[in-house]
Write an enzyme that holds these catalytic residues in place. Structure first.
Site, PDB file in Angstrom:
ATOM      1  N   TRP A 146      96.163  51.676  87.012  1.00 50.71           N
ATOM      2  CA  TRP A 146      95.749  50.884  85.848  1.00 50.71           C
ATOM      3  C   TRP A 146      96.927  50.284  85.097  1.00 50.71           C
ATOM      4  O   TRP A 146      96.727  49.440  84.227  1.00 50.71           O
ATOM      5  CB  TRP A 146      94.933  51.770  84.893  1.00 50.71           C
ATOM      6  CG  TRP A 146      95.602  53.079  84.615  1.00 50.71           C
ATOM      7  CD1 TRP A 146      95.347  54.276  85.252  1.00 50.71           C
ATOM      8  CD2 TRP A 146      96.677  53.344  83.701  1.00 50.71           C
ATOM      9  NE1 TRP A 146      96.195  55.251  84.783  1.00 50.71           N
ATOM     10  CE2 TRP A 146      97.019  54.707  83.826  1.00 50.71           C
ATOM     11  CE3 TRP A 146      97.378  52.570  82.783  1.00 50.71           C
ATOM     12  CZ2 TRP A 146      98.034  55.306  83.081  1.00 50.71           C
ATOM     13  CZ3 TRP A 146      98.398  53.165  82.037  1.00 50.71           C
ATOM     14  CH2 TRP A 146      98.708  54.513  82.195  1.00 50.71           C
ATOM     15  N   LYS A 170      90.368  48.719  95.968  1.00 50.23           N
ATOM     16  CA  LYS A 170      89.723  49.616  95.013  1.00 50.23           C
ATOM     17  C   LYS A 170      90.611  49.688  93.781  1.00 50.23           C
ATOM     18  O   LYS A 170      91.605  50.402  93.744  1.00 50.23           O
ATOM     19  CB  LYS A 170      89.558  51.036  95.596  1.00 50.23           C
ATOM     20  CG  LYS A 170      88.606  51.873  94.753  1.00 50.23           C
ATOM     21  CD  LYS A 170      88.932  53.339  94.740  1.00 50.23           C
ATOM     22  CE  LYS A 170      90.012  53.708  93.779  1.00 50.23           C
ATOM     23  NZ  LYS A 170      89.794  53.361  92.356  1.00 50.23           N
ATOM     24  N   PRO A 171      90.249  48.895  92.755  1.00 52.44           N
ATOM     25  CA  PRO A 171      91.089  48.923  91.549  1.00 52.44           C
ATOM     26  C   PRO A 171      90.880  50.231  90.790  1.00 52.44           C
ATOM     27  O   PRO A 171      89.914  50.960  91.038  1.00 52.44           O
ATOM     28  CB  PRO A 171      90.574  47.729  90.739  1.00 52.44           C
ATOM     29  CG  PRO A 171      89.187  47.482  91.212  1.00 52.44           C
ATOM     30  CD  PRO A 171      89.088  48.004  92.622  1.00 52.44           C
ATOM     31  N   ALA A 172      91.789  50.507  89.864  1.00 52.74           N
ATOM     32  CA  ALA A 172      91.660  51.712  89.048  1.00 52.74           C
ATOM     33  C   ALA A 172      90.378  51.636  88.209  1.00 52.74           C
ATOM     34  O   ALA A 172      89.964  50.564  87.783  1.00 52.74           O
ATOM     35  CB  ALA A 172      92.876  51.847  88.142  1.00 52.74           C
ATOM     36  N   GLY A 224     100.263  54.779  92.850  1.00 58.96           N
ATOM     37  CA  GLY A 224      99.680  55.727  91.909  1.00 58.96           C
ATOM     38  C   GLY A 224     100.532  56.986  91.863  1.00 58.96           C
ATOM     39  O   GLY A 224     101.726  56.953  92.190  1.00 58.96           O
ATOM     40  N   SER A 225      99.909  58.087  91.478  1.00 63.01           N
ATOM     41  CA  SER A 225     100.658  59.326  91.317  1.00 63.01           C
ATOM     42  C   SER A 225     101.037  59.925  92.673  1.00 63.01           C
ATOM     43  O   SER A 225     100.356  59.699  93.680  1.00 63.01           O
ATOM     44  CB  SER A 225      99.810  60.330  90.533  1.00 63.01           C
ATOM     45  OG  SER A 225      98.632  60.623  91.266  1.00 63.01           O
ATOM     46  N   GLU A 246     103.612  53.743  96.937  1.00 61.45           N
ATOM     47  CA  GLU A 246     104.469  53.571  95.751  1.00 61.45           C
ATOM     48  C   GLU A 246     104.032  54.638  94.768  1.00 61.45           C
ATOM     49  O   GLU A 246     102.990  54.516  94.136  1.00 61.45           O
ATOM     50  CB  GLU A 246     104.270  52.176  95.152  1.00 61.45           C
ATOM     51  CG  GLU A 246     104.686  51.033  96.052  1.00 61.45           C
ATOM     52  CD  GLU A 246     106.184  50.989  96.308  1.00 61.45           C
ATOM     53  OE1 GLU A 246     106.947  51.687  95.601  1.00 61.45           O
ATOM     54  OE2 GLU A 246     106.593  50.268  97.225  1.00 61.45           O
ATOM     55  N   LEU A 247     104.825  55.707  94.652  1.00 57.85           N
ATOM     56  CA  LEU A 247     104.363  56.876  93.904  1.00 57.85           C
ATOM     57  C   LEU A 247     105.151  57.069  92.602  1.00 57.85           C
ATOM     58  O   LEU A 247     105.741  56.130  92.100  1.00 57.85           O
ATOM     59  CB  LEU A 247     104.423  58.095  94.826  1.00 57.85           C
ATOM     60  CG  LEU A 247     103.721  57.874  96.184  1.00 57.85           C
ATOM     61  CD1 LEU A 247     103.852  59.091  97.078  1.00 57.85           C
ATOM     62  CD2 LEU A 247     102.253  57.495  96.008  1.00 57.85           C
ATOM     63  N   ARG A 274     108.777  48.792  77.762  1.00 61.92           N
ATOM     64  CA  ARG A 274     107.947  47.637  78.116  1.00 61.92           C
ATOM     65  C   ARG A 274     106.625  48.116  78.726  1.00 61.92           C
ATOM     66  O   ARG A 274     106.549  49.209  79.280  1.00 61.92           O
ATOM     67  CB  ARG A 274     108.705  46.647  79.011  1.00 61.92           C
ATOM     68  CG  ARG A 274     108.889  47.072  80.353  1.00 61.92           C
ATOM     69  CD  ARG A 274     109.895  46.340  81.172  1.00 61.92           C
ATOM     70  NE  ARG A 274     109.826  47.067  82.432  1.00 61.92           N
ATOM     71  CZ  ARG A 274     109.197  46.639  83.501  1.00 61.92           C
ATOM     72  NH1 ARG A 274     108.653  45.437  83.538  1.00 61.92           N
ATOM     73  NH2 ARG A 274     109.112  47.396  84.565  1.00 61.92           N
ATOM     74  N   CYS A 280     106.056  53.127  86.167  1.00 64.51           N
ATOM     75  CA  CYS A 280     106.640  54.173  87.022  1.00 64.51           C
ATOM     76  C   CYS A 280     108.158  54.056  87.089  1.00 64.51           C
ATOM     77  O   CYS A 280     108.832  55.003  87.473  1.00 64.51           O
ATOM     78  CB  CYS A 280     106.009  54.157  88.407  1.00 64.51           C
ATOM     79  SG  CYS A 280     105.979  52.527  89.117  1.00 64.51           S
ATOM     80  N   GLU A 377     106.895  63.134  84.750  1.00 63.86           N
ATOM     81  CA  GLU A 377     106.829  61.716  84.407  1.00 63.86           C
ATOM     82  C   GLU A 377     106.053  61.618  83.084  1.00 63.86           C
ATOM     83  O   GLU A 377     104.862  61.924  83.037  1.00 63.86           O
ATOM     84  CB  GLU A 377     106.104  60.963  85.528  1.00 63.86           C
ATOM     85  CG  GLU A 377     106.225  59.472  85.424  1.00 63.86           C
ATOM     86  CD  GLU A 377     105.675  58.755  86.657  1.00 63.86           C
ATOM     87  OE1 GLU A 377     104.856  59.346  87.397  1.00 63.86           O
ATOM     88  OE2 GLU A 377     106.045  57.582  86.865  1.00 63.86           O
TER      89      GLU A 377
END
Ligand code: ADP
Length: 473
Positions: A146, A170-172, A224-225, A246-247, A274, A280, A377
């Site tokens: 998101w 599949k979007p958030a 995502g995570s 991409e975590l 920002r 991330c 994080e």
């Protein structure tokens, strides 16, 4: 506002709906069709069918479509930015920046589509030629977070389409509205029916569980995570799918005592704040050389104190809400544990009363390396400052994490900056820079921050197979 599923070029109603909230008020702004596992499978069927003819188009044809996509996104930048701010909450200026970045992936990949080079060479034994080429993988599942409702989609979809793939997105759950509108703009720009499908869902696990087994799916591209990434990796292994991951990150921001401290603070504000501090690549731990630690902390606190927190649509707001209530309580838990463990609060340190999900810009001094806040994080406007004296120890601490996405180094000695950058276990380093994302550069992490790179010239190859033909004539 678009609220239906996009499958095979058709906008379809779903069997149930899920709410989308405005995080600045907590109010429901739309009800979006919630896709089922059956919808996901239908989208995979549509993608499988459409992919064949899309892959057969000339690269120049695909390039022109992608270029038109860039243009259409740019032409609708203001409207898209408003939608992003509406469902994500980030300040409108950040949302506009995101749209420009998101659109650029189409322009960049329109240029890459016609430069998908293979090679030809003579086999060492001389008996034949070795021809290498790069066909598309096929159907790609695109699962996105998101925090960048538009850019995390386009960073995957543009290279995937440039190479001749079809995608099922599949979007958030929190930000499906931008995804649907982006898809419509791409459709209008000439992307054929079925090449892009969007199926939001309220049950990501069941959706993925079904789609990953579809016979035509050949790749999973996820942002995502790390925790969710591991699950998707395990499941993708059952079908030996290609993956792009991409975590999470845990970026160190390193300031040496020869740095221009004002420039370092300015860079720190970019790296930390920002997109409402929810990126991330966000600076998560500030390692500051002891001689300048007080000066840096004081100046950073002043800059953080000047941040205006509020609704992303309001004039002058620099930091919008966190995405939801759970995010605020996670951030607060980390801050309270840090202060209980000896950190001192130089600024802020608590949540802002509702409505909406806000957290005060916070600076923590005297933080110890290895504490919970430096190992997690944060994903919020909190800057923990750790003072250091020994460079080797500092680098060991900076690398003492399973994450390796982004890092920042500030020094006026460029030789030292480059040497330290090379020792950081990080896929990306900002040297005297607080921002590094660029469609022309390879975005991605080392260690448990991910697999593969997005953007640059390598980005498109992630969505390709390699085929070798041993040829004799
Ligand atoms: P974040 O903490 O950024 O929300 P997540 O990794 O939980 O990160 O979510 C990123 C994306 O992964 C979202 O689209 C979410 O719906 C999706 N997701 C979460 N869990 C699963 C799962 N088990 N299977 C497939 N997708 C998932």
């Amino acid at each position: 506002m678009l609220t239906k599923l996009l499958i095979g070029g058709e906008w379809r109603a779903g069997s149930s709906a899920m709410p989308v909230l405005d995080p600045a008020t907590g109010e429901t702004i739309a009800e979006v069709a919630a896709g089922t596992p059956a919808d996901a499978l239908e989208a995979c069927d549509a993608a499988a069918e459409a992919q064949k003819s899309w892959a057969a188009t000339a690269p120049r044809v695909r390039a022109e479509v992608l270029r038109a996509c860039w243009q259409n996104l740019v032409d609708h930048a203001d409207e898209l930015a408003e939608l992003i701010t509406r469902e994500h909450g980030k300040p409108l200026a950040d949302a506009k920046g995101e749209v420009a970045y998101a659109a650029e992936f189409f322009r960049w990949n329109s240029e890459e589509a016609v430069r998908l080079h293979g090679s030809i060479s003579t086999a060492p034994g001389g008996a034949n030629k070795i021809i290498v080429q790069h066909p598309p993988v096929g159907v790609v599942l695109v699962v996105t977070p998101w925090n960048f409702p538009a850019a995390m989609i386009t960073r995957k979809v543009a290279p995937a389409l440039a190479a001749g793939n079809a995608v099922v997105i599949k979007p958030a759950e929190d930000t499906p509205l931008t995804a649907l509108r982006v898809a419509e703009l791409l459709q209008q720009a000439g992307v054929p029916d079925g090449v892009i499908n969007v199926v939001p869902t309220a049950d990501a696990a069941s959706w993925f569980e079904a789609a990953v087994d579809h016979h035509a799916v050949r790749m999973v591209s996820f942002t995502g995570s790390t925790e969710t990434g591991r699950k998707l990796l395990r499941r993708s292994a059952d079908r030996v799918l290609k993956v792009g991951m991409e975590l999470g990150g845990n970026a160190p921001f390193i300031v040496f005592d020869d740095a221009d401290i004002d420039a370092a603070v300015e860079g720190a504000m970019v790296a930390k704040m920002r997109h409402s501090a929810q990126t991330c690549t966000a600076a998560n731990r500030f390692f500051v050389q002891a001689r300048v630690a007080d000066e840096f902390t004081t100046k950073l606190s002043a800059a953080m104190a000047a941040i205006k927190v509020g609704n992303g649509f309001a004039e002058g707001v620099d930091c919008g809400p966190m995405i939801n209530a759970a995010a605020v309580s996670k951030i607060d838990g980390l801050v309270q544990a840090a202060t209980a463990g000896g950190a001192t609060s130089a600024l802020g340190g608590s949540a802002v009363d509702g409505p909406g999900f806000f957290y005060q810009p916070t600076v923590l001094a005297d933080v110890t390396a290895g504490s919970a806040i430096t190992g997690t994080e944060i994903f919020g406007p909190v800057a923990p400052v750790i003072s250091f004296t020994d460079t080797d120890d500092m680098i060991a601490n900076a690398n003492d994490t399973e994450m390796g996405l982004a890092a920042y180094v500030y020094t006026s000695d460029i030789g030292r900056g480059l040497a330290v950058s090379e020792r950081l276990e990080s896929g990306m380093v900002g040297l005297n820079r607080g921002a590094m994302s660029d469609p022309a550069a390879p975005f991605g992490g080392m260690k448990q921050s991910g697999l593969g790179r997005e953007g640059a010239s390598e980005g498109i190859y992630e969505f390709c197979e390699t085929q070798y033909i041993a040829a004799d004539w």
